[in-house]
Write an enzyme that holds these catalytic residues in place. Structure first.
Site, mmCIF file in Angstrom:
data_model
loop_
_atom_site.group_PDB
_atom_site.id
_atom_site.type_symbol
_atom_site.label_atom_id
_atom_site.label_comp_id
_atom_site.label_asym_id
_atom_site.label_seq_id
_atom_site.Cartn_x
_atom_site.Cartn_y
_atom_site.Cartn_z
ATOM 1 N N LYS A 10 -45.136 -19.164 18.258
ATOM 2 C CA LYS A 10 -44.524 -17.849 18.521
ATOM 3 C C LYS A 10 -44.512 -17.612 20.042
ATOM 4 C CE LYS A 10 -46.234 -16.387 14.076
ATOM 5 N NZ LYS A 10 -46.287 -15.299 13.116
ATOM 6 N N HIS A 93 -36.783 -17.416 10.496
ATOM 7 C CA HIS A 93 -38.160 -16.898 10.406
ATOM 8 C C HIS A 93 -38.095 -15.395 10.150
ATOM 9 C CE1 HIS A 93 -42.212 -15.733 11.539
ATOM 10 N NE2 HIS A 93 -42.559 -16.990 11.318
ATOM 11 N N GLU A 165 -42.059 -18.609 3.066
ATOM 12 C CA GLU A 165 -42.922 -17.758 3.880
ATOM 13 C C GLU A 165 -42.760 -16.300 3.461
ATOM 14 O OE1 GLU A 165 -44.413 -19.623 7.640
ATOM 15 O OE2 GLU A 165 -42.678 -18.450 8.188
ATOM 16 N N GLY A 171 -49.307 -13.551 9.104
ATOM 17 C CA GLY A 171 -50.145 -12.867 10.085
ATOM 18 C C GLY A 171 -51.012 -11.763 9.509
ATOM 19 N N SER A 211 -50.597 -17.130 6.657
ATOM 20 C CA SER A 211 -52.062 -17.002 6.735
ATOM 21 C C SER A 211 -52.807 -18.245 6.246
ATOM 22 C CB SER A 211 -52.531 -15.756 5.979
ATOM 23 O OG SER A 211 -52.015 -14.592 6.592
ATOM 24 N N GLY A 232 -49.000 -20.398 11.712
ATOM 25 C CA GLY A 232 -48.787 -19.531 12.867
ATOM 26 C C GLY A 232 -50.092 -19.382 13.631
ATOM 27 N N GLY A 233 -50.759 -18.257 13.411
ATOM 28 C CA GLY A 233 -51.975 -17.914 14.157
ATOM 29 C C GLY A 233 -52.979 -19.050 14.298
HETATM 30 C C1 PEP Z 1 -45.558 -17.926 10.687
HETATM 31 O O1 PEP Z 1 -45.366 -17.079 11.550
HETATM 32 O O2 PEP Z 1 -44.655 -18.704 10.351
HETATM 33 C C2 PEP Z 1 -46.864 -17.979 10.045
HETATM 34 C C3 PEP Z 1 -47.022 -18.745 9.011
HETATM 35 O O3 PEP Z 1 -47.842 -17.205 10.632
HETATM 36 P P1 PEP Z 1 -49.379 -17.072 10.176
HETATM 37 O O4 PEP Z 1 -49.872 -18.452 9.858
HETATM 38 O O5 PEP Z 1 -50.057 -16.485 11.354
HETATM 39 O O6 PEP Z 1 -49.392 -16.199 8.973
#
Ligand code: PEP
Length: 249
Positions: A10, A93, A165, A171, A211, A232-233
């Site tokens: 990101k 996304h 997703e 997140g 997540s 992501g995170g």
């Molecule tokens: C994402 O933004 O594609 C994502 C999966 O984020 P997170 O893992 O932080 O939920």
């Protein structure tokens, strides 16, 4: 088959932070258990490309223009992304759908422009919390897939990965359950079957994102019908992501 793990930085990590990350990740990544694609910011792609040369780590971009070239101030074309070492691009996304109001039609055009330029696409689909609460998850996934993939030739699906997703899981620390992910993978493959072929529905790579972390990744990524994950995170923590990439079965 190895699992496909994709990191989405990101709008995080400047080029010097990216340099540190890639240097450590490339040195520690075995490549034995997973294929890894890392998607840093546009401005870090050239450096990341230099640092991943001769390694098993592949690169992706987080966004792309739907246009080939021209008077589109601030946009970056698929050809430009290819020229700095990106092999993949994330399209659709939920942050781009929701915060930047990207439509399925625009997403479809981005996919076509990217494929034409030789980039592979990671198409994100998934319902929001409201859709889930009113039992519309399948309907949303179907619409995003049908409109996102509209007009593609079946052989082009070899260059498309579908990421399930659900927006409510991104997140939030509130990951989808194995059962929910299995159900979504079934819906995705059914839509691909109905719009393309049985072979395409079997062969297309379907991954889960939302997540994911070191604790839940093993079960979620081994869900039937799931070929990997989008992180992501947690992907910003190089040692956690490296640990997942080197140990996933
Ligand atoms: C994402 O933004 O594609 C994502 C999966 O984020 P997170 O893992 O932080 O939920």
């Amino acid at each position: 088959m190895k699992k496909l793990l994709i990191a989405n930085f990101k709008m995080n990590e400047n080029p010097s932070e990216t340099k540190l990350y890639f240097t450590k990740f490339v040195a520690g990544f075995s490549g034995e258990r997973a294929d890894v694609i890392i998607c840093p910011s546009y401005v870090s792609l050239p450096l990341a490309s230099f640092l991943t040369a001769n390694s098993a780590v592949k690169l992706g971009a987080q966004n792309v223009s739907d246009e080939d070239a021209g008077a589109f101030t601030g946009e970056v074309s698929a050809k430009m992304l290819k020229s700095v070492g990106a092999e993949y691009v994330i399209v659709g996304h939920s942050e781009r759908r929701n915060k930047f109001k990207e439509s399925d039609k625009l997403i479809n055009k981005k996919i076509k422009t990217s494929l034409k330029a030789g980039l592979k696409c990671i198409l994100c689909v998934g319902e929001g919390a409201l859709d889930k609460n009113v039992g519309k998850s399948q309907e949303v996934i179907r619409k995003q897939l049908e409109e996102g993939l509209r007009g593609l030739y079946e052989n082009e699906l070899e260059s498309v990965v579908i990421a399930y997703e659900p927006t409510w899981a991104i997140g939030t620390g509130n990951n989808a359950s194995v059962k929910e992910v299995e159900q979504a993978a079934k819906v995705i493959r059914k839509v691909v079957y109905e719009n393309f072929s049985e072979k395409a529905s079997r062969d297309i790579q379907v991954i889960y994102g939302g997540s994911l972390n070191e604790r839940n990744a093993p079960a979620l990524l081994n869900t039937p019908g799931i070929d990997g994950g989008l992180f992501g995170g947690i992907s910003l923590d190089y040692s956690a992501f490296l640990n997942i990439a080197n140990s996933i079965k």
